[in-house]
Design a protein around this motif. Structure first.
Motif, short mmCIF file in Angstrom:
data_model
loop_
_atom_site.label_atom_id
_atom_site.label_comp_id
_atom_site.label_asym_id
_atom_site.label_seq_id
_atom_site.Cartn_x
_atom_site.Cartn_y
_atom_site.Cartn_z
N THR A 173 0.82 -1.21 0.00
CA THR A 173 0.00 0.00 0.00
C THR A 173 0.86 1.26 0.00
O THR A 173 0.56 2.23 -0.71
N GLN A 176 2.48 1.84 -3.46
CA GLN A 176 1.49 2.32 -4.42
C GLN A 176 1.12 3.77 -4.13
O GLN A 176 0.92 4.56 -5.06
N SER A 177 1.04 4.12 -2.85
CA SER A 177 0.75 5.51 -2.50
C SER A 177 1.87 6.44 -2.94
O SER A 177 1.64 7.63 -3.19
N ALA A 225 -4.31 6.21 -5.18
CA ALA A 225 -3.93 6.03 -3.79
C ALA A 225 -4.95 6.64 -2.83
O ALA A 225 -5.21 6.11 -1.76
N HIS A 228 -7.63 4.21 -1.84
CA HIS A 228 -7.22 2.88 -1.38
C HIS A 228 -6.79 2.91 0.07
O HIS A 228 -5.92 3.68 0.46
N HIS A 229 -7.40 2.06 0.86
CA HIS A 229 -7.02 1.88 2.25
C HIS A 229 -6.97 0.38 2.52
O HIS A 229 -7.80 -0.38 2.01
#
Length: 351
Positions: A173, A176-177, A225, A228-229
Motif C-alpha cells: 500500500t 502504491q501511495s 492512492a 485505497h485503504h
C-alpha cells in the motif's frame, strides 16, 4: 541454437548434484568452481542461477525440515549459495546492459530469507534491468524513502514467511501511495498467488523468469492512492480478531504452556531446552493463527500445522502433541468465531 560440432551443454542434474555436495561439505571453493565450470562449458548464467542454485537451495530447506541436516549445515550451505551468486555476477558471461528499466528489489520488513530476492535481482540484471537490491528485512519507511529518491519503474517485494503478510500488505500500500507499481513473489503469497491478489499487489510471479516477463510487459495501472485503504482489501478485519490475537500472543503462549503438561503428560520429562522449543512452537502457532485471521484463510493455518507435524515427527516428537496445544488455544479464544473455525480446521487436518 548450438553451432555444429560444439560440445553438449553441461548436464543440469549432474551440476546440481555437484553443487549440493559442495555446499553440504561447506566447501565454498568447490561450489564456485562447480558453477563456473558449468558456465564455461556453455550453461547460461541464468540457468545456473535458476536451474542449479535455486533447486539446491530448496533442497537445503527440505533436508532441514526432514532433520537430515542440522541448522548449522543449513546456514552454512545458504551462505555459500549466496556467495556463489555473488561470484557468478562477476563472471564474463554475465555481462549485461542496463537498458530495460529500473527495478527496486527488496524483502519486506522482518523477512530474512533474502536468497529468493537475490536470485530475482541477478536474473533481472542479466536481462538488462538496472536493479537496486536492498536485501533482507527492509523497513517500509526506508523503502519508501528509497523510492522517492531513485524513482524506479517498479518495486519487486519478496516474502517467504507467511507471518510477514500483514507487513507486506502495508508495504504494498505504501509503495502504491508513492506512485510505484508493486510486483510480489515468494512462498508467503501462496503457490497460486492468492494472497498477492488479496493484498492488492499489482502483479504476482511464481518465479524469476515469470517476474521478468511481467515487468517487461508492464504492470497494471495503479489504483488511485487516495481511494485505497488496507481495510478496503480486508473488510473482515473489522471484527478485531486479528488485532486481539496478535496483541495477546504472550498471554496465549503462557496460558497454553501452563496447562499443556496436564494435557500431554510426556512433557513432565522434558528438559529445559525441550520446554524452550515447545514454547517457541506454540508462539509460531499463534503467529500463524493471527496471520490466517488477517487473510481469513483456513489453508494458510492448516498447511502450517501439518508442516509442523512433519517437522516434529522427523525429530522424534509425536505430532499428537499438537492436539492439546490447539485445544488450549481454542479454550482461551472461545469468544472468537473465526479463530475457532481455524483451530477446528487445523485439528481436522492433523487427522
Amino acid at each position: 541454437m548450438r553451432t555444429q560440432g560444439a560440445p553438449p551443454a553441461p548436464d543440469t542434474t549432474a551440476v546440481r548434484e555437484q553443487l549440493w555436495n559442495a555446499v553440504l561439505d561447506a566447501d565454498e571453493n568447490a561450489a564456485v568452481d562447480t558453477v563456473f565450470a558449468a558456465v564455461d562449458a556453455g550453461m547460461a548464467p541464468e540457468d545456473a542461477l535458476l536451474d542449479v542454485i535455486a533447486p539446491v537451495q530448496q533442497r537445503i530447506g527440505s533436508e532441514w525440515a526432514a532433520n537430515r541436516i542440522t541448522v548449522a549445515q543449513e546456514h552454512a550451505a545458504t551462505a555459500i549459495n549466496d556467495r556463489v551468486i555473488a561470484a557468478l555476477s562477476r563472471h564474463p558471461a554475465a555481462g549485461r546492459a542496463d537498458s530495460a528499466g529500473r527495478v527496486t528489489v527488496a524483502c519486506v520488513d522482518g523477512e530474512w530469507h533474502a536468497l529468493p530476492a537475490r536470485l530475482l535481482a541477478e536474473t533481472l540484471r542479466l536481462r538488462g534491468w538496472r536493479v537496486d537490491f536492498l536485501g533482507a528485512q527492509v523497513p517500509t519507511p526506508h523503502l519508501i524513502a528509497h523510492l522517492h529518491q531513485h524513482a524506479p519503474d517498479a518495486v519487486a517485494l519478496s516474502c517467504s514467511i507467511a507471518t510477514r503478510l500483514p507487513t507486506a500488505h502495508a508495504a504494498i500500500t505504501a509503495c502504491q501511495s508513492a506512485g510505484v507499481s508493486v510486483l510480489v513473489g515468494g512462498a508467503a503469497f501462496g503457490p497460486d498467488g492468492r494472497y498477492a491478489r488479496l493484498l492488492g499487489a499489482d502483479a504476482w510471479a511464481a518465479d524469476a523468469r515469470t517476474a521478468e516477463s511481467r515487468l517487461r510487459e508492464g504492470l497494471p495501472r495503479l489504483r488511485l492512492a487516495a481511494r485505497h485503504h488496507p481495510i478496503d482489501d480486508l473488510p473482515h478485519l473489522a471484527d478485531q480478531e486479528y488485532s486481539m490475537v496478535s496483541t495477546s500472543k504472550g498471554t496465549l503462549v503462557a496460558g497454553t504452556m501452563a496447562e499443556l503438561e496436564n494435557r500431554f503428560p510426556a512433557m513432565a520429562a522434558y528438559s529445559d531446552e525441550q520446554r524452550h522449543h515447545t514454547r517457541e512452537d506454540i508462539a509460531h502457532i499463534v503467529d500463524f493463527l493471527a496471520t490466517a485471521l488477517y487473510v481469513d484463510d483456513d489453508d494458510l493455518f492448516t498447511s502450517f500445522i501439518t508442516w509442523t507435524a512433519g517437522v516434529l515427527s522427523a525429530r522424534g516428537v509425536p505430532a499428537a502433541s499438537l492436539y492439546p496445544a490447539l485445544d488450549l488455544l481454542a479454550t482461551q479464544l472461545s469468544d472468537y468465531p473465526r479463530a475457532q473455525r481455524l483451530l477446528a480446521a487445523a485439528r481436522l487436518a492433523l487427522t
